[in-house]
Design a protein around this motif. Sequence first.
Motif, short mmCIF file in Angstrom:
data_model
loop_
_atom_site.label_atom_id
_atom_site.label_comp_id
_atom_site.label_asym_id
_atom_site.label_seq_id
_atom_site.Cartn_x
_atom_site.Cartn_y
_atom_site.Cartn_z
N MET A 1 0.85 -1.19 0.00
CA MET A 1 0.00 0.00 0.00
C MET A 1 0.89 1.24 0.00
N LEU A 2 0.55 2.23 -0.82
CA LEU A 2 1.29 3.48 -0.87
C LEU A 2 0.63 4.51 0.04
N LYS A 3 1.45 5.28 0.70
CA LYS A 3 0.93 6.43 1.42
C LYS A 3 0.94 7.65 0.50
N LYS A 4 -0.01 8.54 0.72
CA LYS A 4 -0.04 9.75 -0.09
C LYS A 4 -0.02 10.96 0.83
N ILE A 5 0.93 11.87 0.59
CA ILE A 5 1.11 13.06 1.41
C ILE A 5 1.00 14.29 0.52
N THR A 6 0.37 15.33 1.01
CA THR A 6 0.32 16.60 0.28
C THR A 6 0.92 17.69 1.15
N LEU A 7 1.89 18.43 0.59
CA LEU A 7 2.45 19.59 1.27
C LEU A 7 2.05 20.82 0.49
N ILE A 140 2.82 20.15 -3.05
CA ILE A 140 3.58 18.94 -3.36
C ILE A 140 2.80 17.72 -2.87
N GLU A 141 2.62 16.76 -3.74
CA GLU A 141 2.00 15.48 -3.40
C GLU A 141 3.02 14.38 -3.64
N TYR A 142 3.03 13.38 -2.76
CA TYR A 142 3.92 12.26 -3.04
C TYR A 142 3.30 10.95 -2.55
N GLU A 143 3.48 9.95 -3.39
CA GLU A 143 3.09 8.57 -3.07
C GLU A 143 4.37 7.79 -2.87
N TYR A 144 4.43 6.95 -1.83
CA TYR A 144 5.70 6.29 -1.58
C TYR A 144 5.52 4.91 -0.97
N GLY A 145 6.54 4.10 -1.29
CA GLY A 145 6.70 2.80 -0.65
C GLY A 145 7.98 2.85 0.15
N VAL A 146 8.56 1.70 0.44
CA VAL A 146 9.77 1.65 1.27
C VAL A 146 10.97 2.28 0.55
N MET A 147 11.13 2.00 -0.75
CA MET A 147 12.30 2.47 -1.49
C MET A 147 11.90 3.20 -2.77
N ASP A 148 10.75 3.80 -2.77
CA ASP A 148 10.27 4.39 -4.03
C ASP A 148 9.25 5.48 -3.71
#
Length: 422
Positions: A1-7, A140-148
């Motif tokens: 599952m990816l987390k999504k963050i918005t700054l 800024i939005e970002y979706e991330y996994g452990v190494m990506d």
Amino acid sequence: MLKKITLIVLLIVLIKPAYDYGPKIIDGVNNFLNNHSAEITDATSEVITVVSDGVNTIASNISNMTTSSNTIKNSTLINEVQSIEELADAFYYYFSNWITEFEIHYKGSTSDIEHIIESAVKDAKSRNQYIEGHLSDRKIEYEYGVMDSKIKVYQQYLTTPEQELIVDSEVTNILSTVNPQNMTDFEKVKFVNDYIVKNTSYSEDTTASPHSACAVVSEGKGVCQGYALLALKLLQALGVESKYVVGEVYTGGHAWNLVKVDGEWYHLDTTWNDPVPDRPNTVSYKYFLINDAQIKLDHSWDQANYPEAKSKKYSFMKQVDHAYELNGYMYYSNIEDDNLLYRVDLNSGVSEKVTDSRAQFIVGYGDWLYFSNYSKGAYLTKIRTNGTEESTLYQTEVKNLFIEDGHLYFTTPDGLKKMALQ
């Protein structure tokens, strides 16, 4: 599952006089978010709003996070980076090309992804103060996994690529009138100060953003941010080391410059050297090449972020009005001595009175000075540069003197006149 963050970064633009600009920015960001929304599922989300690049942080959990459905594909820059430095390189590329939407693919540990992005943005901005001064709202939005991580950026500016082409063209035209190789640092800074003051009126009523260099250079109007950013651009093009300073005055946020002249740093505030209301062809030098102690009387700034300015070499400039340079001297109307005609040796800084006549609109040709003599009805007067052979040439009030093609031009109540010079 990816987390999504918005700054979301809100940059409060600097103006003089200050007014309540914050609500407008917040409304704009809300509209921006609403216009870039699409539902995503199966995501744990968090919204972090950062005001003034991380000074204050407010965090809240939100379900059913919205995001943009538009993605800019990179074709001229590698979109996969593996370090903070490479990420900063990518941000700087997009900032310097005034690109409003872009995506960067970060390959590496994401355990501290928020700090990684913030550090990269800070690095990118610090590389060019002219660009930094034109940055506005950022999401800024970002979706991330452990190494990506996929980082999507929506950046607004106080300018556009088309407007920057105008700025570049106008700067080239302005500097084509001088030869930097034959100019001292002092002469370069004075040229920039005089050009901006003589060709700009302080105003928020502009087509381009009044905070941009474009408004100042193309419309002849703007506010302190535009004045200082154009000054920075011109000074750097002339080879003068300079900085864009953000601080405060009694009206609120303000911007000006630091310049290095002959190895010493000085403050230059072109906005406060421009009389309000505007007086055509009139330049003040009260805030020209002054030190920290002088400008600290009515300006404040984070001194730890800027070089120290200690020299008093050009403190005499605060008494200068209607300045004219000739053969290593500056001739001027001394506002601290009833506007009498003075001159100062630009090498030694030593001043002396030339005549007891009150002079304005001073120009020179050969060994002669010409001025409007306010001790005698503002009549047109000439005097040798050594202070001898003073005489009246035209017994009518004159002003706005200038010399072109061997002729002296001046304005009278009857209109523009000209006189041949020998």
